[in-house]
Design an enzyme around this catalytic site. Structure first.
Site, PDB file in Angstrom:
ATOM      1  N   ALA A 199     -32.501  23.538  11.830  1.00 26.43           N
ATOM      2  CA  ALA A 199     -31.642  23.917  12.763  1.00 26.43           C
ATOM      3  C   ALA A 199     -30.514  22.885  13.047  1.00 26.43           C
ATOM      4  O   ALA A 199     -30.814  21.697  12.714  1.00 26.43           O
ATOM      5  CB  ALA A 199     -31.907  24.282  14.184  1.00 26.43           C
ATOM      6  N   GLY A 225     -37.086  24.711  11.047  1.00 27.45           N
ATOM      7  CA  GLY A 225     -36.596  25.972  10.476  1.00 27.45           C
ATOM      8  C   GLY A 225     -36.332  25.967   8.895  1.00 27.45           C
ATOM      9  O   GLY A 225     -36.512  27.127   8.118  1.00 27.45           O
ATOM     10  N   GLU A 233     -39.702  27.104   7.812  1.00 22.41           N
ATOM     11  CA  GLU A 233     -39.708  28.392   8.272  1.00 22.41           C
ATOM     12  C   GLU A 233     -39.273  29.383   7.108  1.00 22.41           C
ATOM     13  O   GLU A 233     -39.770  30.390   6.807  1.00 22.41           O
ATOM     14  CB  GLU A 233     -39.294  28.855   9.544  1.00 22.41           C
ATOM     15  CG  GLU A 233     -40.381  28.094  10.527  1.00 22.41           C
ATOM     16  CD  GLU A 233     -39.480  28.201  12.291  1.00 22.41           C
ATOM     17  OE1 GLU A 233     -40.286  28.988  12.678  1.00 22.41           O
ATOM     18  OE2 GLU A 233     -38.566  28.047  12.258  1.00 22.41           O
ATOM     19  N   GLU A 289     -40.813  21.184  16.139  1.00 20.99           N
ATOM     20  CA  GLU A 289     -40.012  21.925  17.347  1.00 20.99           C
ATOM     21  C   GLU A 289     -40.119  21.271  18.932  1.00 20.99           C
ATOM     22  O   GLU A 289     -39.577  21.127  19.584  1.00 20.99           O
ATOM     23  CB  GLU A 289     -39.907  23.292  17.103  1.00 20.99           C
ATOM     24  CG  GLU A 289     -39.041  23.991  16.238  1.00 20.99           C
ATOM     25  CD  GLU A 289     -39.768  24.134  14.703  1.00 20.99           C
ATOM     26  OE1 GLU A 289     -39.271  24.918  13.849  1.00 20.99           O
ATOM     27  OE2 GLU A 289     -40.873  23.432  14.609  1.00 20.99           O
TER      28      GLU A 289
END
Length: 269
Positions: free
Chosen positions: A74, A119, A122, A142
């Protein structure tokens, strides 16, 4: 070999190789190590929508133009500027980006080098296969910044490595280097040398794309839909997918080509 490229906003590109039936989905925000901003997320979603609708594409490779990172996750600088209300408004766009990669109907391969964190990892986990080079560093850190993996990590990671291993990795927020990542099953293939991840991923995708497009899509649908089901329900999913290919032109061509000892010419229907 003919190759075309289309841009989606400033930071996402799609390169198509019509001869190999492979598309390369390119993260291209080098100044931010491909940090996922709202704009990048929206562009990624649009690109995946076009790829999903392209019947000529049989495999997709997710790559990065940054030399030292696949994607660092992110965009925390953008996040820091958002109010709680704005963060809530942003969530559907970022969630849609991860989902768009996960739901691509054809086999997908992530080519990972350098940092693939949060992310970024991910996005790789949303692909069917992950090819990494020796510089790869992966992880879901995270909880160290007060959030949780919100791009599918809490669901995709245990499906790869089991619940206890996923819990250890997510709770500890630790980064995992390439050799251990391969040992733990966080990545599927590890290249011999740095910088080979993209080439090997594209080669793998080309080998996959040489097979029946109807068969590939049905096999992926059966694999993904059957996740988490009991065996009996999963076998029903498999049977439904089998029925979509058993009476297809691809099945007829595949059997004929095998018997005639020639390369199939897939009709794709």
């Amino acid at each position: 070999m003919t190759q075309t490229e289309e841009r989606y906003g400033e930071w996402v590109g799609v390169r198509r190789n019509p001869e190999a039936h492979v598309a390369e989905l390119v993260l291209d925000r080098p100044k931010a190590m491909n940090a996922i901003s709202t704009d990048l997320a929206r562009a990624l979603t649009r690109a995946c929508a076009d790829l999903s609708a392209d019947s000529d594409v049989r495999a997709v490779v997710l790559t990065s133009t940054h030399e030292r990172a696949f994607c660092v996750g992110a965009d925390l600088k953008e996040r820091n500027s958002l109010s709680d209300a704005e963060l809530g408004q942003q969530r559907p766009y970022t969630r849609a980006a991860y989902t768009s990669v996960l739901e691509l109907p054809v086999p997908t391969v992530a080519a990972v080098h350098g940092y693939a964190l949060g992310g970024g990892f991910e996005l790789a986990l949303s692909c069917d296969l992950i090819v990494a080079d020796p510089t790869a560093v992966v992880g879901l850190p995270e909880v160290s910044v007060g959030v949780i993996p919100g791009g599918g990590g809490t669901q995709l990671l245990p499906r790869r490595v089991g619940a206890a291993r996923a819990a250890e990795l997510i709770f500890s927020a630790r980064r995992v280097e390439a050799a251990e990542a391969r040992e733990l099953g966080l990545v599927d293939q590890l290249t011999d040398e740095a910088g080979q991840d993209r080439e090997e991923a594209l080669g793998l995708a080309a080998r996959i794309a040489a097979h029946s497009p109807v068969g590939l899509r049905a096999a992926k649908r059966a694999l993904r839909t059957g996740w988490g089901m009991d065996l009996r329900a999963g076998l029903e999913v498999e049977d439904a997918a089998w029925r979509t290919v058993a009476f297809s032109g691809d099945r007829a061509e595949g059997v004929a080509a095998f018997n005639e000892k020639r390369k199939p010419e897939w009709p794709g229907r």
